[in-house]
Design a protein around this motif. Structure first.
Motif, PDB file in Angstrom:
ATOM      1  N   ILE A   1       0.879  -0.949  -0.135  1.00 27.26           N
ATOM      2  CA  ILE A   1      -0.002  -0.123   0.149  1.00 27.26           C
ATOM      3  C   ILE A   1       0.824   1.285   0.048  1.00 27.26           C
ATOM      4  O   ILE A   1       0.573   2.108  -0.636  1.00 27.26           O
ATOM      5  CB  ILE A   1      -0.984   0.138   1.239  1.00 27.26           C
ATOM      6  N   ASP A   2       1.784   1.270   0.789  1.00 28.25           N
ATOM      7  CA  ASP A   2       2.854   2.424   0.847  1.00 28.25           C
ATOM      8  C   ASP A   2       3.438   2.617  -0.793  1.00 28.25           C
ATOM      9  O   ASP A   2       3.521   3.615  -1.108  1.00 28.25           O
ATOM     10  CB  ASP A   2       3.976   2.137   1.867  1.00 28.25           C
ATOM     11  N   GLU A   3       3.884   1.654  -1.260  1.00 25.39           N
ATOM     12  CA  GLU A   3       4.433   1.549  -2.603  1.00 25.39           C
ATOM     13  C   GLU A   3       3.306   2.172  -3.596  1.00 25.39           C
ATOM     14  O   GLU A   3       3.840   2.870  -4.452  1.00 25.39           O
ATOM     15  CB  GLU A   3       5.053   0.194  -3.050  1.00 25.39           C
ATOM     16  N   PHE A   4       2.176   1.636  -3.410  1.00 28.77           N
ATOM     17  CA  PHE A   4       0.943   2.242  -4.426  1.00 28.77           C
ATOM     18  C   PHE A   4       0.907   3.730  -4.310  1.00 28.77           C
ATOM     19  O   PHE A   4       0.516   4.445  -5.050  1.00 28.77           O
ATOM     20  CB  PHE A   4      -0.233   1.504  -4.107  1.00 28.77           C
ATOM     21  N   LEU A   5       0.729   4.226  -2.874  1.00 21.88           N
ATOM     22  CA  LEU A   5       0.617   5.666  -2.503  1.00 21.88           C
ATOM     23  C   LEU A   5       1.550   6.336  -3.083  1.00 21.88           C
ATOM     24  O   LEU A   5       1.577   7.560  -3.500  1.00 21.88           O
ATOM     25  CB  LEU A   5       0.190   5.771  -1.270  1.00 21.88           C
TER      26      LEU A   5
END
Length: 292
Positions: free
Chosen positions: A5-9
């Protein structure tokens, strides 16, 4: 929260220039789903299918928003080679129809401005500030965030335009009416704070929440229903009333800062009879008559 999720954001911020509010909404939706199904990076179709039941009490528009965030997340996972499959096909697909914004009539707008102008006649800084903000919301169609975060340097000197930084960091030029420029001049004369923001509050700018509160209270003092008034309603009134006056839809798209004209078409509603009359009057073949 999973690392994916961090990478997506981070991708949304770096590659798509997503605004802070958009990023926060994605984070809430993804974290909320992860609380239900566990690590989203590992979740399969059966796990995602459980979300339909968990979201059963939500409005269709909320379910559609959450599902959209997850579909984009899994699209990112596949594109980056972090997953070979995309399980998002098992997400619910509620039928939604985007509601039209609330409407203010010309008479209600007039009543609102009469009240604001009477209060600003006292030259009290707060009243003068509110009038200036009202003029920009209705006269230039600014979003709440765009208005409250305006830097002092955005105030026009010679050219009657404001440079606005909108969603995704996109800049656009919006006109400033003579009325709005006069109201801004009055505000700058009584504005005391030394700040880089046009509408400062303490060490930052006025908040969106405070702007909403000020408008609700103004509506009450003008004997209007406070539920009918918000920055978004004034922005919609700006667009609707311009369109009623004959403005081109493409021009409105630029003024409102919409990336897709389809958004403008939904946002600005006009009655069918006026559109038919417009075609009959303005179409190149309007003067040609069918043969007997």
């Amino acid at each position: 929260m999973s690392e994916a999720i961090d990478e997506f954001l981070a991708m949304m911020a770096a590659e798509r220039g997503a605004a802070a509010n958009t990023m926060a909404a994605y984070r809430r939706d993804l974290e909320g789903a992860e609380e239900i199904v566990g690590d989203l990076a590992l979740a399969g179709k059966p796990s995602l299918a459980r979300l339909g039941k968990a979201w059963a009490d939500l409005a269709p528009s909320s379910v559609a928003r959450k599902a959209s965030a997850l579909r984009q997340f899994y699209g990112f996972m596949v594109d980056e080679g972090l997953r070979k499959d995309d399980p998002s096909s098992s997400l619910p697909r509620p039928a939604t129809r985007r509601p039209l914004p609330k409407i203010l009539s010309h008479g209600e707008i007039e009543t609102l401005f009469v009240q604001a102008e009477e209060e600003a006649a006292s030259e009290m800084p707060q009243s003068v500030r509110l009038l200036a903000m009202l003029e920009l919301l209705y006269g230039s169609g600014l979003r709440a965030t765009e208005l409250v975060s305006l830097p002092l340097t955005a105030v026009p000197r010679d050219a009657p335009f404001l440079t606005i930084t909108g969603k995704g960091g996109q800049q656009r030029m919006v006109p400033v009416s003579g009325r709005a420029k006069e109201a801004l001049t009055r505000w700058l004369e009584v504005r005391e704070e030394k700040s880089r923001y046009l509408f400062p509050s303490r060490d930052k700018h006025l908040s969106r929440v405070r702007l909403y509160q000020m408008l609700k209270k103004l509506a009450l003092r003008a004997n209007l229903s406070p539920e009918k008034l918000s920055p978004h309603v004034l922005r919609h009134a700006f667009a609707t009333h311009l369109l009623e006056g004959g403005a081109d839809l493409r021009v409105l798209q630029n003024l409102l800062g919409h990336a897709d004209i389809a958004t403008t078409q939904i946002y600005t509603h006009v009655d069918a009879a006026r559109l038919v009359a417009l075609v009959n009057e303005r179409h190149p073949l309007a003067d040609r008559r069918a043969p007997d």
